[in-house]
Design a protein around this motif. Structure first.
Motif, PDB file in Angstrom:
ATOM      1  N   SER A   1      41.950  55.564  50.758  1.00  0.00           N
ATOM      2  CA  SER A   1      42.413  54.449  49.928  1.00  0.00           C
ATOM      3  C   SER A   1      41.986  53.138  50.586  1.00  0.00           C
ATOM      4  CB  SER A   1      43.934  54.485  49.754  1.00  0.00           C
ATOM      5  OG  SER A   1      44.578  54.377  51.009  1.00  0.00           O
ATOM      6  N   VAL A   2      41.933  52.089  49.768  1.00  0.00           N
ATOM      7  CA  VAL A   2      41.542  50.767  50.263  1.00  0.00           C
ATOM      8  C   VAL A   2      42.559  49.748  49.773  1.00  0.00           C
ATOM      9  CG1 VAL A   2      39.079  51.321  50.312  1.00  0.00           C
ATOM     10  CG2 VAL A   2      40.082  50.325  48.248  1.00  0.00           C
ATOM     11  N   PRO A   3      42.655  48.604  50.439  1.00  0.00           N
ATOM     12  CA  PRO A   3      43.590  47.573  49.989  1.00  0.00           C
ATOM     13  C   PRO A   3      43.292  47.102  48.567  1.00  0.00           C
ATOM     14  CG  PRO A   3      42.806  47.107  52.205  1.00  0.00           C
ATOM     15  CD  PRO A   3      41.975  48.239  51.692  1.00  0.00           C
ATOM     16  N   HIS A   4      44.344  46.783  47.839  1.00  0.00           N
ATOM     17  CA  HIS A   4      44.206  46.298  46.472  1.00  0.00           C
ATOM     18  C   HIS A   4      43.293  45.081  46.413  1.00  0.00           C
ATOM     19  CE1 HIS A   4      45.420  44.181  42.749  1.00  0.00           C
ATOM     20  NE2 HIS A   4      45.673  45.402  42.291  1.00  0.00           N
ATOM     21  N   GLU A   5      43.401  44.216  47.404  1.00  0.00           N
ATOM     22  CA  GLU A   5      42.574  43.014  47.437  1.00  0.00           C
ATOM     23  C   GLU A   5      41.085  43.360  47.510  1.00  0.00           C
ATOM     24  OE1 GLU A   5      41.905  39.044  50.259  1.00  0.00           O
ATOM     25  OE2 GLU A   5      43.456  40.522  50.759  1.00  0.00           O
ATOM     26  N   ASP A   6      40.742  44.386  48.288  1.00  0.00           N
ATOM     27  CA  ASP A   6      39.340  44.791  48.401  1.00  0.00           C
ATOM     28  C   ASP A   6      38.839  45.398  47.093  1.00  0.00           C
ATOM     29  OD1 ASP A   6      39.392  43.888  50.960  1.00  0.00           O
ATOM     30  OD2 ASP A   6      39.417  45.872  51.908  1.00  0.00           O
ATOM     31  N   ALA A   7      39.687  46.185  46.443  1.00  0.00           N
ATOM     32  CA  ALA A   7      39.301  46.771  45.156  1.00  0.00           C
ATOM     33  C   ALA A   7      39.039  45.681  44.123  1.00  0.00           C
ATOM     34  CB  ALA A   7      40.383  47.726  44.672  1.00  0.00           C
ATOM     35  N   THR A   8      39.919  44.701  44.080  1.00  0.00           N
ATOM     36  CA  THR A   8      39.736  43.593  43.151  1.00  0.00           C
ATOM     37  C   THR A   8      38.457  42.817  43.467  1.00  0.00           C
ATOM     38  OG1 THR A   8      42.133  43.373  42.917  1.00  0.00           O
ATOM     39  CG2 THR A   8      40.791  41.499  42.229  1.00  0.00           C
ATOM     40  N   PHE A   9      38.207  42.601  44.739  1.00  0.00           N
ATOM     41  CA  PHE A   9      36.989  41.921  45.170  1.00  0.00           C
ATOM     42  C   PHE A   9      35.747  42.631  44.636  1.00  0.00           C
ATOM     43  CE2 PHE A   9      33.492  41.206  48.086  1.00  0.00           C
ATOM     44  CZ  PHE A   9      33.581  39.852  48.398  1.00  0.00           C
ATOM     45  N   ASN A  10      35.713  43.965  44.778  1.00  0.00           N
ATOM     46  CA  ASN A  10      34.531  44.698  44.339  1.00  0.00           C
ATOM     47  C   ASN A  10      34.391  44.751  42.827  1.00  0.00           C
ATOM     48  OD1 ASN A  10      34.137  45.445  47.187  1.00  0.00           O
ATOM     49  ND2 ASN A  10      32.749  46.985  46.309  1.00  0.00           N
ATOM     50  N   VAL A  11      35.504  44.786  42.115  1.00  0.00           N
ATOM     51  CA  VAL A  11      35.420  44.744  40.652  1.00  0.00           C
ATOM     52  C   VAL A  11      34.728  43.460  40.201  1.00  0.00           C
ATOM     53  CG1 VAL A  11      36.755  44.533  38.522  1.00  0.00           C
ATOM     54  CG2 VAL A  11      37.389  46.260  40.214  1.00  0.00           C
ATOM     55  N   SER A  12      35.132  42.332  40.793  1.00  0.00           N
ATOM     56  CA  SER A  12      34.532  41.052  40.412  1.00  0.00           C
ATOM     57  C   SER A  12      33.056  41.005  40.780  1.00  0.00           C
ATOM     58  CB  SER A  12      35.276  39.891  41.069  1.00  0.00           C
ATOM     59  OG  SER A  12      35.085  39.861  42.469  1.00  0.00           O
ATOM     60  N   ARG A  13      32.690  41.515  41.970  1.00  0.00           N
ATOM     61  CA  ARG A  13      31.299  41.467  42.396  1.00  0.00           C
ATOM     62  C   ARG A  13      30.429  42.436  41.581  1.00  0.00           C
ATOM     63  NH1 ARG A  13      34.015  38.124  44.550  1.00  0.00           N
ATOM     64  NH2 ARG A  13      33.459  36.955  46.434  1.00  0.00           N
ATOM     65  N   SER A  14      30.979  43.558  41.206  1.00  0.00           N
ATOM     66  CA  SER A  14      30.211  44.497  40.378  1.00  0.00           C
ATOM     67  C   SER A  14      29.882  43.890  39.017  1.00  0.00           C
ATOM     68  CB  SER A  14      30.989  45.802  40.193  1.00  0.00           C
ATOM     69  OG  SER A  14      31.144  46.482  41.415  1.00  0.00           O
TER      70      SER A  14
END
Length: 328
Positions: free
Chosen positions: A206-219
């Motif tokens: 699992s990864v921090p929610h903040e990192d997941a959100t970061f990657n969604v925006s960058r993708s």
């Protein structure tokens, strides 16, 4: 009578058919698009497959180029396994096969060599079964994904361009997009290899929610950058999901990526690595990247200045003299 058809009352057969297959290299992830985004590149494995007539089943494999003397040349060969899998899934008897492979895609370096082998086999089966079984694009993607385990490399290998791949309860799907003509890829290939299995094992569950959100925006931004706004590629290729976790397995790749990004270049790990990909926003950036890698690398890296492949995998019939099929 069209290719693959047979006179009334005659069961069509693949015996005696020969096809030529060409499959591009691919780079998956592209930074933030983990297991989702992939791009096809103008570096190719080429394959000639002949369905040999008569006798008990045999498999004869000849490999030149990358992998010669290393890859299996019997039924355990990945291309053969993919052909067999496709025939079995399509309800067709397995033919005897003669394969002549000319490989250019590096193995174990994050450029989709296993996906290319699988797609080569699936496309060869499609070509051999032309007129006997209709194999559409969704079936090609399903069969290739079942063998590869995930669609991010097989989708661009099959269809070319930039692909977004996802999986539902009904199976894998993809969307193919045209890449902006200003995007100029260069791949740096090291002498060392890295197992995809090892690379994946280094990631946390699992990864921090903040990192997941970061990657969604960058993708999301990366799709826009690749098809419309290449000037955004540096910001769009930032990642927090996988590259930092895998860095310990490829320290020089990580160091070079950090150096290139500090210089303003959109550098990422190509697939599972250890190759690295720079997505230049113009051809001059490729030359700049090459000079920087030559200056700062500790070991030898081969620079491949490639184009985005637009066609994906192709298969064409190739007539063959019947007498030649039994020659050794």
């Amino acid at each position: 009578m069209t290719r693959g058809s047979a006179p009334a009352g005659v069961t069509p057969t693949v015996d005696g058919r020969r096809v030529l297959v060409k499959v591009p290299a691919t780079s998956a992830n592209l930074g933030p698009g983990f297991d989702t985004l992939g791009i096809a590149l103008s570096l190719y494995d080429e394959l000639t497959v002949t369905a040999v007539q008569g006798g008990p089943r045999t498999v004869d494999v000849h490999v030149t180029g990358v992998g010669a003397g290393e890859v299996a040349t019997d039924e355990s060969n990945l291309v053969v396994r993919a052909i067999d899998y496709a025939f079995e899934q399509l309800g067709q008897p397995l033919p005897s096969l003669r394969l002549e492979a000319s490989n250019a895609i590096p193995h174990g370096r994050g450029l989709g060599s296993s996906a290319a082998a699988i797609v080569s086999g699936i496309m060869a089966a499609k070509g051999l079964l032309d007129g006997i079984v209709d194999v559409d694009s969704s079936t090609l993607l399903r069969l290739a994904t079942e063998l590869e385990g995930h669609p991010d490399n097989v989708a661009p290998a099959l269809f070319g361009g930039l692909t977004i791949a996802w999986t539902t309860s009904e199976g894998p799907s993809h969307k193919r997009l045209l890449v902006h003509r200003g995007v100029s890829p260069v791949v740096f290939v090291p002498e060392t290899t890295l197992s995809t299995k090892l690379a994946r094992s280094l990631q946390p569950a699992s990864v921090p929610h903040e990192d997941a959100t970061f990657n969604v925006s960058r993708s999301a931004l990366l799709v826009a950058a690749l098809i419309q706004s290449p000037e955004l590629l540096l910001a769009a290729t930032e990642d927090r999901l996988h590259q930092s976790y895998r860095a310990s397995a490829m320290p020089e790749t990580d160091a070079l990526i950090r150096m290139l990004r500090d210089a303003g270049l959109a550098a990422v790990v190509s697939g599972a690595g250890p190759s690295l990909l720079v997505l230049g926003s113009d051809p001059a950036q490729r030359l700049f990247a090459s000079s920087l890698v030559a200056e700062h690398s500790v070991t030898e890296w081969r620079a491949l200045m490639l184009a985005v492949d637009l066609k994906g995998a192709t298969v064409v019939p190739h007539p063959v003299e019947t007498a030649s099929l039994t020659d050794s």
